[in-house]
Design a protein around this motif. Structure first.
Motif, mmCIF file in Angstrom:
data_model
loop_
_atom_site.group_PDB
_atom_site.id
_atom_site.type_symbol
_atom_site.label_atom_id
_atom_site.label_comp_id
_atom_site.label_asym_id
_atom_site.label_seq_id
_atom_site.Cartn_x
_atom_site.Cartn_y
_atom_site.Cartn_z
ATOM 1 N N ASP A 67 -8.110 3.979 1.136
ATOM 2 C CA ASP A 67 -7.142 4.530 2.400
ATOM 3 C C ASP A 67 -7.769 4.988 3.512
ATOM 4 O OD1 ASP A 67 -5.041 5.433 3.861
ATOM 5 O OD2 ASP A 67 -4.055 6.424 2.037
ATOM 6 N N PRO A 68 -7.675 4.159 4.680
ATOM 7 C CA PRO A 68 -8.477 4.576 6.059
ATOM 8 C C PRO A 68 -7.668 5.754 6.698
ATOM 9 C CG PRO A 68 -7.436 2.556 6.210
ATOM 10 C CD PRO A 68 -7.041 2.971 4.957
ATOM 11 N N TYR A 69 -6.637 6.021 6.233
ATOM 12 C CA TYR A 69 -5.535 6.808 7.158
ATOM 13 C C TYR A 69 -6.219 7.926 8.007
ATOM 14 C CZ TYR A 69 -1.145 8.935 8.743
ATOM 15 O OH TYR A 69 -0.003 9.478 9.525
ATOM 16 N N TYR A 70 -6.928 8.727 6.906
ATOM 17 C CA TYR A 70 -7.419 10.335 7.400
ATOM 18 C C TYR A 70 -8.871 9.975 7.791
ATOM 19 C CZ TYR A 70 -3.284 12.102 5.481
ATOM 20 O OH TYR A 70 -2.036 12.420 5.296
ATOM 21 N N CYS A 122 0.817 -0.975 0.052
ATOM 22 C CA CYS A 122 -0.010 -0.060 0.017
ATOM 23 C C CYS A 122 0.849 1.357 0.000
ATOM 24 C CB CYS A 122 -0.888 -0.029 1.207
ATOM 25 S SG CYS A 122 -0.210 0.067 2.869
ATOM 26 N N LEU A 123 0.564 2.450 0.179
ATOM 27 C CA LEU A 123 1.071 3.630 0.007
ATOM 28 C C LEU A 123 2.163 3.701 1.492
ATOM 29 C CD1 LEU A 123 1.845 6.328 -0.896
ATOM 30 C CD2 LEU A 123 -0.225 7.481 0.198
ATOM 31 N N GLY A 124 1.482 3.710 2.701
ATOM 32 C CA GLY A 124 2.300 3.807 4.015
ATOM 33 C C GLY A 124 2.866 2.821 4.748
ATOM 34 N N ASN A 125 2.407 1.621 4.131
ATOM 35 C CA ASN A 125 2.777 0.270 5.017
ATOM 36 C C ASN A 125 2.387 0.292 6.410
ATOM 37 O OD1 ASN A 125 5.491 -1.881 5.541
ATOM 38 N ND2 ASN A 125 3.512 -2.473 5.160
ATOM 39 N N ILE A 126 1.253 1.124 6.958
ATOM 40 C CA ILE A 126 1.108 1.083 8.320
ATOM 41 C C ILE A 126 -0.729 0.713 8.433
ATOM 42 C CG2 ILE A 126 2.746 2.485 9.115
ATOM 43 C CD1 ILE A 126 0.986 5.000 9.046
ATOM 44 N N CYS A 127 -1.374 0.841 7.492
ATOM 45 C CA CYS A 127 -2.759 0.721 7.376
ATOM 46 C C CYS A 127 -3.100 -0.634 6.864
ATOM 47 C CB CYS A 127 -3.671 1.827 7.195
ATOM 48 S SG CYS A 127 -3.257 3.459 7.896
ATOM 49 N N ARG A 128 -3.194 -0.408 5.541
ATOM 50 C CA ARG A 128 -3.685 -1.773 4.746
ATOM 51 C C ARG A 128 -2.889 -3.004 4.713
ATOM 52 N NH1 ARG A 128 -5.355 2.047 -0.229
ATOM 53 N NH2 ARG A 128 -3.552 3.140 0.645
ATOM 54 N N TRP A 149 7.571 7.161 4.521
ATOM 55 C CA TRP A 149 7.459 8.134 5.701
ATOM 56 C C TRP A 149 7.379 7.622 7.159
ATOM 57 C CZ3 TRP A 149 3.366 7.977 2.165
ATOM 58 C CH2 TRP A 149 3.513 8.856 0.989
ATOM 59 N N HIS A 150 7.048 6.140 6.948
ATOM 60 C CA HIS A 150 7.008 5.458 8.431
ATOM 61 C C HIS A 150 7.995 4.499 8.633
ATOM 62 C CE1 HIS A 150 3.345 7.587 9.040
ATOM 63 N NE2 HIS A 150 3.055 7.715 7.765
#
Ligand code: 4NP
Length: 153
Positions: free
Chosen positions: A122-125, A8-14, A41-42
C-alpha cells in the motif's frame, strides 16, 4: 465479454492503476475492466494524484476513474477479481457466499509462477517511489493477465 475487477483498500492508489494498466494491454471490446475498494472513505473521488501522475508518465490516463466500494453483487458481475494484498483477500472472501464466488478471487501477483503470496504494498502513506514500485509490479502482473486472457492488443 470477459469482466475483470481490480480491488484494493481505498480504490484510489493501487486498483485504479491496475485497472488502467490492464485496459491499456487488452482489446476493450472483448474485455471490461473496473476497480473497487473494500473501504468506503473515498467514494466518488478521483484516484490519488500520485497514481494519476505515474500512470501519465507511462502514457495511461486514469483521471476519468471515480472511486467506488466493492459490493456483493460484484461476485455475480465479474469473472475475475484480483486483490492487491492478503488483507483485501480476507475482506473480499468474507463477503463471498458460494465456492464459485470464492474461486473468482486471486491475489494479483500470484498470476506469476513462483511468486505466490506476494503483495502489492500500500503506497498511500509513502512517497512517490512507492508508486513507481507499485506501477512496475502491476505492469508485470497485468502483462500476464492480458496474455492469459488471450485478447492481447
Ligand atoms: P489503496 O490505498 O488501497 O491502494 O487505494 C489506500 C488509499 C486510502 C486509504 C488506504 C489505502 N485510506 O485509508 O484512506
Amino acid at each position: 465479454m470477459v469482466k475483470v475487477l481490480m480491488v484494493c483498500l481505498g480504490n484510489i492508489c493501487r486498483s485504479p492503476l491496475a485497472e488502467g494498466i490492464l485496459r491499456s494491454k487488452v482489446d476493450q471490446s472483448n474485455i471490461f475492466v473496473d476497480s473497487a475498494g473494500t473501504g468506503g472513505w473515498h467514494i466518488g473521488e478521483l484516484p490519488d494524484a500520485r497514481s494519476i501522475e505515474i500512470a501519465k508518465q507511462n502514457q495511461i490516463n486514469i483521471s476519468d476513474q471515480r472511486c467506488r466500494k466493492f459490493k456483493v453483487n460484484d461476485f455475480e458481475d465479474f469473472d475475475f477479481i484480483y486483490v492487491m494484498d492478503r488483507s483485501n483477500l480476507s475482506d473480499v472472501l468474507l463477503l463471498a457466499k458460494t465456492e464459485t464466488h470464492r474461486n473468482k478471487v486471486k491475489m494479483i501477483l500470484n498470476v506469476k509462477e513462483g511468486e505466490r503470496a506476494m503483495e502489492v504494498p500500500d503506497p498511500y502513506y509513502g512517497g512517490e517511489r512507492g508508486f513507481e514500485k507499485v506501477f512496475i509490479l502491476l505492469d508485470e502482473a497485468c502483462e500476464h493477465i492480458a496474455k492469459s486472457l488471450s485478447y492481447e492488443k
